[in-house]
Design a protein around this motif. Structure first.
Motif, short mmCIF file in Angstrom:
data_model
loop_
_atom_site.label_atom_id
_atom_site.label_comp_id
_atom_site.label_asym_id
_atom_site.label_seq_id
_atom_site.Cartn_x
_atom_site.Cartn_y
_atom_site.Cartn_z
N HIS A 75 0.82 -1.22 0.00
CA HIS A 75 0.00 0.00 0.00
C HIS A 75 0.85 1.26 0.00
O HIS A 75 0.44 2.29 -0.52
N ALA A 78 1.83 1.77 -3.59
CA ALA A 78 0.69 2.35 -4.30
C ALA A 78 0.60 3.84 -4.02
O ALA A 78 0.30 4.64 -4.91
N LEU A 103 -12.47 1.95 -5.93
CA LEU A 103 -11.37 1.45 -5.10
C LEU A 103 -10.04 1.97 -5.60
O LEU A 103 -9.10 2.16 -4.82
N HIS A 106 -8.84 4.92 -3.79
CA HIS A 106 -8.61 4.77 -2.35
C HIS A 106 -7.46 5.64 -1.85
O HIS A 106 -7.57 6.34 -0.85
N ALA B 205 -13.13 -1.09 0.60
CA ALA B 205 -11.81 -1.64 0.92
C ALA B 205 -11.96 -3.02 1.56
O ALA B 205 -11.24 -3.96 1.20
N ALA B 216 -6.09 -5.50 -3.25
CA ALA B 216 -6.39 -4.43 -2.29
C ALA B 216 -5.11 -3.71 -1.89
O ALA B 216 -5.05 -2.48 -1.88
N GLY B 217 -4.08 -4.48 -1.57
CA GLY B 217 -2.81 -3.87 -1.21
C GLY B 217 -2.24 -3.03 -2.34
O GLY B 217 -1.81 -1.90 -2.14
N LEU B 219 -3.73 -1.51 -4.55
CA LEU B 219 -4.52 -0.31 -4.78
C LEU B 219 -4.36 0.70 -3.64
O LEU B 219 -5.02 1.72 -3.62
N GLY B 220 -3.52 0.38 -2.69
CA GLY B 220 -3.24 1.35 -1.64
C GLY B 220 -3.99 1.11 -0.35
O GLY B 220 -3.98 1.97 0.54
N VAL B 221 -4.66 -0.02 -0.22
CA VAL B 221 -5.37 -0.31 1.03
C VAL B 221 -4.39 -0.95 2.01
O VAL B 221 -3.79 -1.98 1.70
N PRO B 222 -4.18 -0.35 3.18
CA PRO B 222 -3.35 -1.01 4.19
C PRO B 222 -4.12 -2.19 4.76
O PRO B 222 -4.97 -2.02 5.63
N ARG B 225 -4.16 -3.12 8.65
CA ARG B 225 -4.79 -2.09 9.47
C ARG B 225 -6.30 -2.05 9.23
O ARG B 225 -7.09 -1.89 10.17
N THR B 226 -6.70 -2.21 7.99
CA THR B 226 -8.13 -2.15 7.67
C THR B 226 -8.87 -3.35 8.28
O THR B 226 -9.97 -3.21 8.82
#
Ligand SMILES: Nc1ncnc2c1ncn2[C@@H]1O[C@H](COP(=O)(O)OP(=O)(O)O)[C@@H](O)[C@H]1O
Ligand SMILES: [Mg+2]
Lengths: 278, 371
Positions: A75, A78, A103, A106, B205, B216-217, B219-222, B225-226
């Motif tokens: 992340h 990204a 998404l 995000h 997310a 997901a990772g 695309l910038g989703v931590p 943590r999420t």
């Protein structure tokens, strides 16, 4: 927003028993399109997985500007503006196309659990602004009509475009495309190539593209790196690479004498998926 | 328009029970509300984020006993020395929910890293640990005999029976009648909050983590943590459900919060529909109303035994029935009762001419080359 150089230096990735990448180096100059080609199992996807933080490098470094990508989680990479697509589609089938694209926004948005849960005005405002942006990107990639549909209902070729659109929603500075036209029919292929060409012309970004099709690569790429069994054979312009004796031997096989641009040795059908790696 | 009408109708229906139903049904209904709150929380975690939790009962217990201990006083009953902080009850209720969230947060390193079924196993340990502690910590829980629950008092309004209850439209308003409205408000708030979460950025997310963690990772989703945040939120919902549960039954015993309760909650969200608020509520109502219905009408139902005679008791019969429904839903209704219901209504609406047409049919034509 400036686009820095991507430098891959001495990259080695080993899995139990297999050396998927062996001391690979190449540089992607800002705002160019760099193709990575090679037969199946050459290590192309592995290279992308290191670049996007999915796999850890055994040795070597990957720098994007000042950032050392091999030390960052996905992340964080990204958030530097590195976006990717996947060889074997990685979309949320139950979500609509619009939600999948959202998404992609995000990293550029803020709404968290509390603001979203409390329906705060800032959350609604952001949601609306992102919906506009998503629509814009969808139009650009030509998937507007599919926005309200669950991705799982869309044909394969369209889903490939949705994934490209999702990556573009990140507003990337570096776009990694893993076999973007694999499994497409002729018409879809042409449209996709045209879209990638347009993205490259119009947007401020570098692109790294994995592809089998030499003819296609020749049309799009500024530079080509050829991998074979995890090692870099050569890097050069498409014309140079096509003439390189090692490439002809390793990549194009015996059919090379007949027609260098013909179907490569390993023209797989990725629609079926070919590896368990992402 | 018709949608708004539907909501108004539902609201009116929900306000009526205290005026018409006896304590048995009020208590059952309140139990369903508490279950619905807990199920919404579990659905955020398990339905939306794909993280299996068998520890929901543990967090319900934290809410229930947290409230009792924070609000209760020091006393001695049945030879057990009970302790408590004696805080104002409203504050105690809020703190109990926060406590559940806090403990959920302590679990974050695991809740963030473990995925799907492995988290299920880790949370299983929580339930057993919780049971052990509840039985042992007699000073807080009262041990196996349980402990009385101090009634909630919100700025002078006490949610308890009184010798001279207030009359509302000629109906005496005792604890349950008042709690009914508190339950409605809490459930509505819980549903509203969860809808907000699920319908926007954090919800998407979570869905993407469930469907494709690596994407997901990328695309910038931590991701960790999420996931941990979803776990904390779900724990707080369970805590709130636990507080309400304690208030409804006025006495709480540790036995309640075993693995069976966790499994009940999983059954609720699967039966109702994974990943949606409506699904959680529907499933919770279904699962928790089954037993009271069977209890009340045991005589009229062939295979259920009235108390005292042979055959499955209403509680057992309820488990059997919802076990069967659980399997049937898994096999035939992958989107649960809520999904089936919405498909049914949209089909009915399509049949009726003159109403708004549905989005395009679900067979998008193959996109042609001109783009
Ligand atoms: N997660 C993994 N575990 C073990 N081996 C892997 C993994 N990912 C890739 N490989 C191996 O690394 C080699 C390169 O694979 P890959 O990068 O997918 O090749 P390409 O994308 O060029 O077809 C293959 O031999 C593949 O089996
Ligand atoms: Mg590959």
């Amino acid at each position: 927003m400036s686009v820095p150089e991507l430098a891959v230096r001495g990259l080695t990735v080993r899995f139990a028993g297999i050396t998927a990448l062996d001391d690979v180096s190449f540089t992607v100059a800002p705002k160019t399109l760099h193709a990575v080609i090679g037969p199946n199992g050459a290590g192309k996807s592995t290279c992308f997985n290191v670049l996007s933080g999915v796999y850890r490098a055994t040795e070597g470094s990957v720098t994007f500007g000042d950032a050392e990508l091999t030390k960052l989680p996905p992340h964080k990479i990204a958030s530097l503006g590195v976006a990717r697509t996947f060889q074997n589609l990685a979309l949320s089938d139950y979500l609509t196309t619009a939600a999948n694209l959202q998404l992609g926004r995000h990293r550029l948005t803020r709404t968290g659990f509390v603001t979203a849960g409390l329906h705060l005005p800032s959350a609604r405002r952001e949601e609306r602004a992102q919906a506009d942006k998503v629509r814009e990107v969808a139009e650009y990639v030509g998937i507007t009509e599919h926005l309200p549909l669950p991705v799982g209902l869309l044909p394969y070729g369209v889903r490939k475009r949705v994934e490209l659109a999702r990556a573009l929603c990140l507003e990337p500075r570096l776009l990694l495309l893993d076999e973007p036209v694999a499994g497409m029919n002729g018409g879809e292929r042409r449209a996709m190539v045209e879209t990638i060409g347009r993205v490259r012309e119009v947007m401020d970004l570098s692109i790294v593209l994995v592809e089998h099709d030499m003819a296609l690569v020749g049309r799009l790429a500024d530079e080509v790196t050829v991998l074979d069994f995890g090692r870099r054979l050569t890097t050069g312009t498409p014309a140079e690479v096509r003439r390189h004796p090692d490439v002809i031997r390793a990549y194009l096989g015996k059919s090379a004498e007949e027609d260098p641009a013909a179907a490569p040795r390993t023209n797989d059908t990725p629609a079926q998926g070919q590896g368990e790696n992402p | 328009m018709s949608r708004k009408l539907l909501w108004v109708g539902a609201a009116v229906l929900l306000v009526l029970p205290p005026f018409y139903l006896d304590a048995f049904w009020l208590q059952s209904g309140l139990f369903a509300m508490s279950a619905a709150i807990g199920a919404i929380g579990l659905n955020v975690l398990t339905g939306a984020a794909g993280q299996l939790s068998l520890g929901h009962a543990f967090f319900l217990a934290l809410g229930a006993y947290g409230y009792i201990w924070l609000a209760g006083g020091d006393e001695r009953t049945a030879g057990i020395e009970l302790t408590g902080l004696g805080l104002p009850t409203l504050l105690a209720a809020v703190l109990a929910v926060l406590l559940a969230g806090l403990v959920g947060g302590l679990f974050a390193p695991l809740a963030g890293r473990l995925r799907g079924a492995s988290l299920g196993i880790a949370t299983l340990a929580l339930v057993f640990l919780g049971q052990h502690v509840l039985f042992r910590a007699e000073g807080v829980t009262g041990g196996a005999n349980g402990r009385d629950v101090p009634p909630l008092n919100v700025f002078g309004l006490e949610f308890a029976d009184s010798p001279e209850p207030v009359l509302v439209l000629g109906i005496p308003f005792n604890g349950l009648e008042k709690l009914w409205f508190l339950g409605l408000v809490l459930l509505a708030g819980a549903a509203w909050f969860a809808r907000g979460v699920l319908a926007s950025r954090p919800g998407r997310a979570l869905n993407t983590i469930r469907d494709h963690e690596i994407a997901a990772g990328a695309l910038g989703v931590p991701v960790a943590r999420t996931r941990a945040a979803a776990f904390v939120l779900s724990s707080m919902y369970a805590g709130l459900a636990g507080v309400l549960f304690a208030l409804i039954y006025r006495r709480t015993v540790p036995d309640t919060f075993g693995l069976a309760l966790s499994l009940d909650y999983l059954a609720m969200i699967v039966i109702g529909g994974l990943g949606t608020v409506g699904g959680a509520v529907l499933g919770a109502v279904f699962v928790s109303m089954l037993q009271p219905l069977l209890t009340r009408y045991a005589d009229g139902i062939p295979f259920v035994a009235a108390s005292g005679s042979a055959g499955p008791s209403p509680a057992e019969a309820a488990r059997i029935i919802y076990g069967v429904v659980f399997v049937a839903v898994l096999l035939f209704l992958p989107t649960g009762l809520a999904g089936g219901l919405s498909r049914l209504t949209s089909r009915l609406r399509r049949r009726r001419p003159g109403t708004t047409p549905n989005p395009p049919a679900s067979n998008p034509s193959r996109e042609e080359s001109t783009a």
